[in-house]
Design an enzyme around this catalytic site. Structure first.
Site, mmCIF file in Angstrom:
data_model
loop_
_atom_site.group_PDB
_atom_site.id
_atom_site.type_symbol
_atom_site.label_atom_id
_atom_site.label_comp_id
_atom_site.label_asym_id
_atom_site.label_seq_id
_atom_site.Cartn_x
_atom_site.Cartn_y
_atom_site.Cartn_z
ATOM 1 N N GLY A 1 13.423 46.780 93.878
ATOM 2 C CA GLY A 1 13.114 48.209 93.976
ATOM 3 C C GLY A 1 14.356 49.046 94.199
ATOM 4 O O GLY A 1 15.471 48.602 93.934
ATOM 5 N N GLN B 1 24.682 35.271 90.982
ATOM 6 C CA GLN B 1 23.225 35.141 90.877
ATOM 7 C C GLN B 1 22.821 34.795 89.437
ATOM 8 O O GLN B 1 22.011 33.899 89.194
ATOM 9 C CB GLN B 1 22.582 36.455 91.315
ATOM 10 C CG GLN B 1 21.120 36.599 90.943
ATOM 11 C CD GLN B 1 20.468 37.838 91.533
ATOM 12 O OE1 GLN B 1 20.217 37.875 92.722
ATOM 13 N NE2 GLN B 1 20.189 38.845 90.736
ATOM 14 N N HIS C 1 17.814 52.126 90.052
ATOM 15 C CA HIS C 1 18.873 53.058 89.662
ATOM 16 C C HIS C 1 19.171 52.852 88.178
ATOM 17 O O HIS C 1 18.491 52.042 87.516
ATOM 18 C CB HIS C 1 20.126 52.847 90.525
ATOM 19 C CG HIS C 1 20.545 51.405 90.613
ATOM 20 N ND1 HIS C 1 21.018 50.707 89.534
ATOM 21 C CD2 HIS C 1 20.530 50.519 91.644
ATOM 22 C CE1 HIS C 1 21.308 49.479 89.885
ATOM 23 N NE2 HIS C 1 21.004 49.313 91.167
ATOM 24 N N ASP D 1 25.612 41.110 89.562
ATOM 25 C CA ASP D 1 25.378 39.954 90.422
ATOM 26 C C ASP D 1 25.723 38.700 89.611
ATOM 27 O O ASP D 1 24.846 37.921 89.232
ATOM 28 C CB ASP D 1 23.922 39.930 90.892
ATOM 29 C CG ASP D 1 23.604 41.135 91.753
ATOM 30 O OD1 ASP D 1 24.204 41.269 92.826
ATOM 31 O OD2 ASP D 1 22.780 41.969 91.332
ATOM 32 N N HIS E 1 19.208 49.319 86.762
ATOM 33 C CA HIS E 1 17.879 48.745 86.466
ATOM 34 C C HIS E 1 17.300 49.367 85.195
ATOM 35 O O HIS E 1 16.664 48.695 84.395
ATOM 36 C CB HIS E 1 16.900 49.012 87.617
ATOM 37 C CG HIS E 1 17.265 48.356 88.905
ATOM 38 N ND1 HIS E 1 17.650 49.065 90.014
ATOM 39 C CD2 HIS E 1 17.291 47.057 89.261
ATOM 40 C CE1 HIS E 1 17.900 48.227 91.003
ATOM 41 N NE2 HIS E 1 17.691 47.004 90.588
ATOM 42 N N GLY F 1 21.236 41.828 85.736
ATOM 43 C CA GLY F 1 22.500 42.539 85.617
ATOM 44 C C GLY F 1 23.683 41.596 85.844
ATOM 45 O O GLY F 1 23.615 40.677 86.669
HETATM 46 O O1 PAF Z 1 18.968 41.037 92.086
HETATM 47 C C1 PAF Z 1 17.945 41.264 92.763
HETATM 48 O O2 PAF Z 1 17.486 42.389 92.894
HETATM 49 C C2 PAF Z 1 17.272 40.113 93.478
HETATM 50 O O3 PAF Z 1 18.196 39.185 93.951
HETATM 51 C C3 PAF Z 1 16.176 39.425 92.645
HETATM 52 C C4 PAF Z 1 16.752 38.773 91.406
HETATM 53 C C5 PAF Z 1 15.124 40.444 92.247
HETATM 54 C C6 PAF Z 1 15.495 38.334 93.479
HETATM 55 O O4 PAF Z 1 14.915 38.842 94.629
#
Ligand code: PAF
Length: 255
Positions: A34, A157, A37, A154, A40, A151
């Site tokens: 959530g 990630q 911005h 990150d 997203h 994105g």
């Molecule tokens: O990047 C994020 O906003 C979070 O780490 C994700 C991938 C939604 C997991 O909670």
């Protein structure tokens, strides 16, 4: 403009997904916490152009926050987020409460390989990527998307999710999307909301350091966490993380 439907429980979203799949439509998925911005928005826009139907999840995932991190004060603004999703014609917002995602006290966790998580953000945020990988796999199992959008900001990630999907044979295509920056160069982040005007000025030096590859450009008040060149899977990048007046920010540039 039709408002995007908010769905809070797993069985209801699965029913809607069943309808999408029965109609032979492709499904794009944008997982978020959530406080949406323009970063997203770029993911949602891309999902929209590549898929017939789009679902955005909004869930501030407690198990990816450490005990001294900002879970309780993380920005929550569902109605504003809904406006943004509606603007892009998102079909459904999946916004479960914590009890829906983690009904029991104990949770089976996905543990990404040490090589991927014992560095960069994983070093200072122990357990963070277990929490991320676990929730993302749960969301993939619930939503069963054809494509999922993340994105490149990150970067660690993204590399961990690509690796998880490959190693665990998760049937989804992972699409990494370029970092979106504000006009002044600051990488978009939900945490930018915490920055004062002065802190933001200091934060701009993070990108300058990356561009010039010169740490001397970092504002002296900034508490540097790391500035490293990394190769994770197929991804190679320079990454930086730092605290700017108590706000932890990350950025990177791809090599
Ligand atoms: O990047 C994020 O906003 C979070 O780490 C994700 C991938 C939604 C997991 O909670």
């Amino acid at each position: 403009m039709q408002k995007a439907h908010i769905i809070t429980n797993i069985s209801d979203i699965k029913e809607k997904i069943g309808e999408i799949k029965c109609s032979g439509l492709t499904l794009g998925f944008v997982p978020t916490m959530g406080a949406l911005h323009i970063g997203h928005e770029s993911l949602i826009e891309r999902a929209n152009t590549e898929c017939d139907a789009v679902i955005v999840s909004i869930f501030v995932n407690p198990i990816q926050f450490g005990p001294n991190e900002d879970f309780s004060k993380y920005p929550r603004q569902l109605e504003q987020d809904r406006e943004i999703c509606s603007k892009y014609g998102v079909d459904y917002i999946f916004a479960p409460i914590e009890q829906e995602m983690y009904p029991g006290k104990y949770v089976t966790e996905v543990v990404p390989p040490a090589l991927y998580q014992d560095r960069l953000c994983g070093k200072s945020r122990p357990g963070h990527f277990n929490g991320v990988a676990t929730v993302v796999l749960k969301l993939f199992n619930i939503i069963t998307p054809d494509k999922a959008y993340f994105g490149e900001k990150d970067a660690q990630q993204l590399a961990i999710i690509k690796k998880m999907v490959q190693d665990l044979n998760v049937p989804v295509e992972i699409i990494g999307c370029p970092i979106i920056r504000d006009a002044d160069g600051l990488a978009c982040s939900s945490r930018n909301k915490y920055l004062t005007k002065e802190s933001r000025e200091k934060a701009l030096t993070l990108y300058k350091v990356l561009q010039a590859h010169n740490l001397d450009l970092l504002h002296p008040d900034i508490e540097l966490e790391y500035f490293e060149e990394v190769e994770l899977g197929q991804d190679k990048f320079f990454a930086i993380a730092a605290k700017v007046d108590g706000v932890r920010l990350i950025d990177n540039i791809r090599l």
